[in-house]
Design a protein around this motif. Structure first.
Motif, PDB file in Angstrom:
ATOM      1  N   HIS A  18       0.848  -1.193   0.000  1.00 21.84           N
ATOM      2  CA  HIS A  18       0.000   0.000   0.000  1.00 21.84           C
ATOM      3  C   HIS A  18       0.889   1.251   0.000  1.00 21.84           C
ATOM      4  O   HIS A  18       1.951   1.286   0.627  1.00 21.84           O
ATOM      5  N   ASP A  20       0.382   5.660   0.383  1.00 21.71           N
ATOM      6  CA  ASP A  20      -0.534   6.730   0.750  1.00 21.71           C
ATOM      7  C   ASP A  20      -0.499   7.823  -0.316  1.00 21.71           C
ATOM      8  O   ASP A  20       0.569   8.324  -0.668  1.00 21.71           O
ATOM      9  N   LEU A  21      -1.678   8.215  -0.807  1.00 28.89           N
ATOM     10  CA  LEU A  21      -1.766   9.247  -1.834  1.00 28.89           C
ATOM     11  C   LEU A  21      -1.331  10.621  -1.333  1.00 28.89           C
ATOM     12  O   LEU A  21      -1.100  11.529  -2.123  1.00 28.89           O
ATOM     13  N   ARG A  82      -5.848   8.534  -8.726  1.00 25.28           N
ATOM     14  CA  ARG A  82      -6.705   8.812  -7.564  1.00 25.28           C
ATOM     15  C   ARG A  82      -7.697   7.681  -7.277  1.00 25.28           C
ATOM     16  O   ARG A  82      -8.372   7.693  -6.246  1.00 25.28           O
ATOM     17  N   ASP A  83      -7.815   6.710  -8.190  1.00 30.80           N
ATOM     18  CA  ASP A  83      -8.772   5.610  -8.009  1.00 30.80           C
ATOM     19  C   ASP A  83      -8.174   4.591  -7.043  1.00 30.80           C
ATOM     20  O   ASP A  83      -7.266   3.839  -7.392  1.00 30.80           O
ATOM     21  N   THR A  84      -8.689   4.540  -5.830  1.00 33.40           N
ATOM     22  CA  THR A  84      -8.149   3.645  -4.807  1.00 33.40           C
ATOM     23  C   THR A  84      -8.729   2.237  -4.869  1.00 33.40           C
ATOM     24  O   THR A  84      -8.360   1.385  -4.062  1.00 33.40           O
ATOM     25  N   SER A  85      -9.629   1.975  -5.808  1.00 31.87           N
ATOM     26  CA  SER A  85     -10.241   0.646  -5.908  1.00 31.87           C
ATOM     27  C   SER A  85      -9.469  -0.287  -6.831  1.00 31.87           C
ATOM     28  O   SER A  85      -9.797  -1.465  -6.934  1.00 31.87           O
ATOM     29  N   ASP A 106      -1.495  -0.980  -4.216  1.00 33.16           N
ATOM     30  CA  ASP A 106      -2.599  -0.042  -4.379  1.00 33.16           C
ATOM     31  C   ASP A 106      -2.268   1.285  -3.697  1.00 33.16           C
ATOM     32  O   ASP A 106      -1.343   1.383  -2.898  1.00 33.16           O
ATOM     33  N   PHE A 107      -3.050   2.286  -4.059  1.00 30.79           N
ATOM     34  CA  PHE A 107      -2.954   3.604  -3.431  1.00 30.79           C
ATOM     35  C   PHE A 107      -4.188   3.808  -2.566  1.00 30.79           C
ATOM     36  O   PHE A 107      -5.280   3.379  -2.922  1.00 30.79           O
ATOM     37  N   SER A 108      -4.012   4.473  -1.451  1.00 30.07           N
ATOM     38  CA  SER A 108      -5.141   4.721  -0.558  1.00 30.07           C
ATOM     39  C   SER A 108      -4.886   5.990   0.230  1.00 30.07           C
ATOM     40  O   SER A 108      -3.766   6.497   0.300  1.00 30.07           O
ATOM     41  N   ASN A 159      -9.467  -3.828   2.062  1.00 29.69           N
ATOM     42  CA  ASN A 159      -8.024  -4.055   2.115  1.00 29.69           C
ATOM     43  C   ASN A 159      -7.690  -5.543   2.087  1.00 29.69           C
ATOM     44  O   ASN A 159      -6.710  -5.966   1.465  1.00 29.69           O
TER      45      ASN A 159
END
Length: 282
Positions: A18, A20-21, A82-85, A106-108, A159
């Motif tokens: 993961h 962090d954006l 920006r799409d965290t899915s 992923d980004f979150s 998650n």
């Protein structure tokens, strides 16, 4: 996509699950000892499942690889997807050919919901003139707490789904690097299904957040209603209090200080704590 190369000549180091954006994204890679860096080499971020090297979201030219064939690229936070899915990976591209790719991540945006104990510890339980009103306010407070816990639970479930998919993909990469393109094709259906689940959970989270906002507005209305009632009691005290604090009416004595003076204020909602503290100091 893996069929574009016979074997990887670039390895990405220390890729996390993961990112962090809110922060910049930095990745480190190592070139094979026999590989010579080209001026047109780039490192780019792709959405997992891409089919063409031109489908990258953002990329940067490779510069300053050290004598140990190790380089580093940093993508500024505002350039990140920006799409965290979705799941993503970084790839090393040279002349439209894939030379190496990272494991999925992923980004979150990190979210830390308040726990029940934190919410309750920020409030002081008090009595008011209306037992029914107190009960309604307390019930709304509990309902809001439960909704926030549900949001945290759904976020954690999302998650877990992402981690499960990453583990599955990592196992496939280890078993057959050359056949990874075929495996990705088979997994697309599974990824799409998980994406639908994540989108549905995101909708549920949004709906629960809206309910929290509605509950807070209703709580606020009840709180102001309680203030009005307190003001009415204060007026009654000022009107009927004697110098000694007793009123005689229809052959009965009422201790006004005891009946009204001991009333304590209703606990303010968390968003009104700062305001209430400033009033008490004044």
């Amino acid at each position: 996509m893996w069929s574009l190369m016979n074997s990887p000549v670039v390895t990405f180091l220390d890729i996390k699950d993961h990112y962090d954006l809110k922060n910049d994204f930095t990745c480190t890679f190592k070139l094979d000892a026999k590989y010579v860096q080209k001026s047109y080499d780039i490192v780019a971020i792709f959405k997992l499942g891409w089919n063409n090297t031109s489908e990258y979201i953002t990329g940067k030219a490779v510069r300053d690889v050290n004598t140990e064939q190790i380089g580093q690229i940093t993508f500024l936070g505002y350039l990140l997807p920006r799409d965290t899915s979705n799941l993503y990976q970084v790839c090393y591209i040279s002349n439209q050919e894939l030379k190496g790719a990272s494991s999925p991540f992923d980004f979150s945006v990190e979210y830390q919901p308040l726990t029940t104990s934190e919410i309750l510890s920020s409030q002081v339980l008090i009595s008011c003139d209306s037992t029914a009103m107190c009960q309604v306010i307390l019930e709304k407070d509990i309902e809001i707490t439960k909704l926030k816990e549900m949001i945290a639970s759904l976020t954690e479930e999302n998650n877990i789904l992402k981690k499960s998919l990453k583990v599955f993909l990592d196992e496939k990469m280890e078993s057959s690097f050359k056949n990874y393109d075929q495996d990705i094709t088979k997994l697309k259906g599974s990824v799409e299904g998980i994406e639908h689940i994540v989108l549905r959970h995101n909708k549920d989270i949004k709906m629960l957040k809206n309910k929290v906002v509605e509950g807070e507005e209703e709580y606020k209305k009840l709180y102001f209603e309680k203030l009005k009632i307190e003001k009415k009691y204060e007026k009654l005290k000022d009107t009927y209090c004697s110098d000694k604090g007793w009123v005689h009416e229809e052959e009965e004595f009422i201790d006004v200080n005891k009946d009204l003076g001991e009333l304590q204020p209703l606990p303010p909602f968390p968003f009104m704590l700062q305001h209430s503290h400033s009033d008490s100091k004044a």
